[in-house]
Design a protein around this motif. Structure first.
Motif, PDB file in Angstrom:
ATOM      1  N   ALA A 158     -20.926  -4.076 -63.803  1.00  0.00           N
ATOM      2  CA  ALA A 158     -21.336  -4.023 -65.205  1.00  0.00           C
ATOM      3  C   ALA A 158     -22.424  -2.972 -65.410  1.00  0.00           C
ATOM      4  O   ALA A 158     -23.384  -2.902 -64.642  1.00  0.00           O
ATOM      5  N   GLY A 159     -22.249  -2.170 -66.460  1.00  0.00           N
ATOM      6  CA  GLY A 159     -23.221  -1.128 -66.748  1.00  0.00           C
ATOM      7  C   GLY A 159     -22.936   0.176 -66.048  1.00  0.00           C
ATOM      8  O   GLY A 159     -23.665   1.157 -66.232  1.00  0.00           O
ATOM      9  N   SER A 160     -21.886   0.202 -65.230  1.00  0.00           N
ATOM     10  CA  SER A 160     -21.533   1.418 -64.493  1.00  0.00           C
ATOM     11  C   SER A 160     -20.154   1.874 -64.942  1.00  0.00           C
ATOM     12  O   SER A 160     -19.172   1.137 -64.819  1.00  0.00           O
ATOM     13  N   ARG A 198     -23.409  -9.032 -61.822  1.00  0.00           N
ATOM     14  CA  ARG A 198     -22.769  -7.885 -62.457  1.00  0.00           C
ATOM     15  C   ARG A 198     -21.486  -7.457 -61.737  1.00  0.00           C
ATOM     16  O   ARG A 198     -20.838  -6.498 -62.147  1.00  0.00           O
ATOM     17  N   ILE A 199     -21.152  -8.150 -60.663  1.00  0.00           N
ATOM     18  CA  ILE A 199     -20.000  -7.766 -59.839  1.00  0.00           C
ATOM     19  C   ILE A 199     -18.755  -8.540 -60.261  1.00  0.00           C
ATOM     20  O   ILE A 199     -18.793  -9.766 -60.412  1.00  0.00           O
ATOM     21  N   THR A 200     -17.655  -7.821 -60.438  1.00  0.00           N
ATOM     22  CA  THR A 200     -16.342  -8.436 -60.639  1.00  0.00           C
ATOM     23  C   THR A 200     -15.422  -7.921 -59.535  1.00  0.00           C
ATOM     24  O   THR A 200     -14.963  -6.771 -59.591  1.00  0.00           O
ATOM     25  N   PRO A 201     -15.174  -8.729 -58.501  1.00  0.00           N
ATOM     26  CA  PRO A 201     -14.345  -8.258 -57.381  1.00  0.00           C
ATOM     27  C   PRO A 201     -12.927  -7.917 -57.827  1.00  0.00           C
ATOM     28  O   PRO A 201     -12.374  -8.542 -58.734  1.00  0.00           O
ATOM     29  N   ARG A 202     -12.360  -6.924 -57.157  1.00  0.00           N
ATOM     30  CA  ARG A 202     -10.976  -6.536 -57.390  1.00  0.00           C
ATOM     31  C   ARG A 202     -10.122  -6.943 -56.204  1.00  0.00           C
ATOM     32  O   ARG A 202     -10.596  -6.971 -55.074  1.00  0.00           O
ATOM     33  N   VAL A 203      -8.864  -7.254 -56.513  1.00  0.00           N
ATOM     34  CA  VAL A 203      -7.909  -7.655 -55.474  1.00  0.00           C
ATOM     35  C   VAL A 203      -6.741  -6.671 -55.505  1.00  0.00           C
ATOM     36  O   VAL A 203      -6.240  -6.338 -56.588  1.00  0.00           O
TER      37      VAL A 203
END
Length: 314
Positions: A158-160, A198-203
């Motif tokens: 988030a924010g990046s 702020r982290i949303t992991p990707r799979v």
């Protein structure tokens, strides 16, 4: 000799106390034969405890982690500590408040009366720290799994702006009401401390990696250094003052500062901060006269604050 039920509890307690137990040593501690130990181990296995046989000259047993949750054995201190930990779980920012409350109710229900009274007497109110941020429990699980497996983490931050970030995750750290991920940023080729909220992991994630050593080898010191804006974990600005207050009235409110009594009602304080102005301001919160010992930058910061205060009062 103990009755079978009491002996089983004693055996389970011993198995939880250390990783491997030689069969002969267990028999000696329980004052029974090796054959009785084997029978008791089989009884515990029937109850769901995953006890593995350890090969070797003496043979032995190990209590492994299993897929089922058999009855747990806690001594009095462990049971009370568990209840306290569940009460303060709401301040962790991990989003487990409801689950912690249910777990506490379950634990309390099976406690003997003497321990239930002790737990009920611990009325703990856990307040979240200002600026704290909640993290989805599933995100923490995903980050922990990536750390444990040593797999590259792909995530949105988030924010990046831009494409997903790629990093080698090394440690999860809880500090100041927030959770942080310490990782090697593959795109920037440097160590970074990411806020977990702020982290949303990707799979899927990325490939496995060979772990690097955190600078200095101490994760806690590394994170403290990042918070303080220095590479070695020390405050960038550090100075010394004399305060017209007893050391006992100052020490409890100065964090990691060194406070020493130098005379009746007077103490010496060596402290650090982000900047000289911040350090001077932290000293001025004490309602007492101040004498700057050094360095000159700290004296200049006090002068700057004096001018700003005069302007503000005008």
């Amino acid at each position: 000799m103990q009755k079978t039920s009491a002996r089983l509890l004693s055996l389970l307690s011993l198995l939880q106390a250390r990783r491997d137990w030689p069969g002969a040593l267990l028999a000696e501690r329980l004052d029974v034969s090796a054959r009785t130990v084997r029978r008791d181990v089989d009884r515990l296995r029937e109850l769901g405890y995953p006890i593995a046989a350890v090969k070797g000259p003496d043979g032995g047993y190990r209590l492994d982690a299993g897929s089922q949750l058999p009855p747990l054995l806690f001594d009095d201190e462990q049971a009370v500590a568990l209840a306290v930990a569940l009460r303060v779980a709401a301040s962790s920012g991990a989003g487990v408040e409801e689950a912690a409350a249910r777990a506490l109710a379950t634990v309390r229900q099976v406690l003997p009366a003497r321990l239930r009274h002790r737990v009920d007497a611990l009325q703990v109110t856990a307040l979240e720290r200002p600026g704290g941020a909640r993290v989805d429990g599933e995100v923490l699980v995903a980050l922990s799994a990536a750390v444990r497996a040593g797999e590259v983490l792909r995530f949105d931050y988030a924010g990046s702006d831009g494409p997903p970030r790629r990093a080698e995750p090394h440690h999860l750290v809880a500090a100041g009401g927030r959770w942080y991920l310490v990782a090697w940023d593959l795109d920037r080729a440097d160590w970074r401390t990411f806020r977990a909220d702020r982290i949303t992991p990707r799979v899927p994630g990325g490939p496995r990696f060979a772990p690097r050593e955190v600078p200095g080898g101490d994760v806690a010191a590394f994170v403290r250094g990042r918070f303080r804006g220095s590479a070695d974990g020390e405050w960038p600005c550090r100075g010394e003052v004399l305060l017209d207050l007893p050391a006992s009235a100052v020490a409890a409110h100065t964090g990691d500062a060194v406070v020493r009594e130098v005379g009746p009602g007077r103490c010496r304080v060596v402290a650090g901060a982000w900047s000289w102005v911040a350090l001077a301001a932290s000293v001025l919160r004490f309602d007492a006269d101040v004498e700057v010992v050094g360095p000159p930058e700290l004296a200049e910061a006090f002068a700057l604050l004096a001018r700003r205060s005069a302007d503000a009062s005008g």
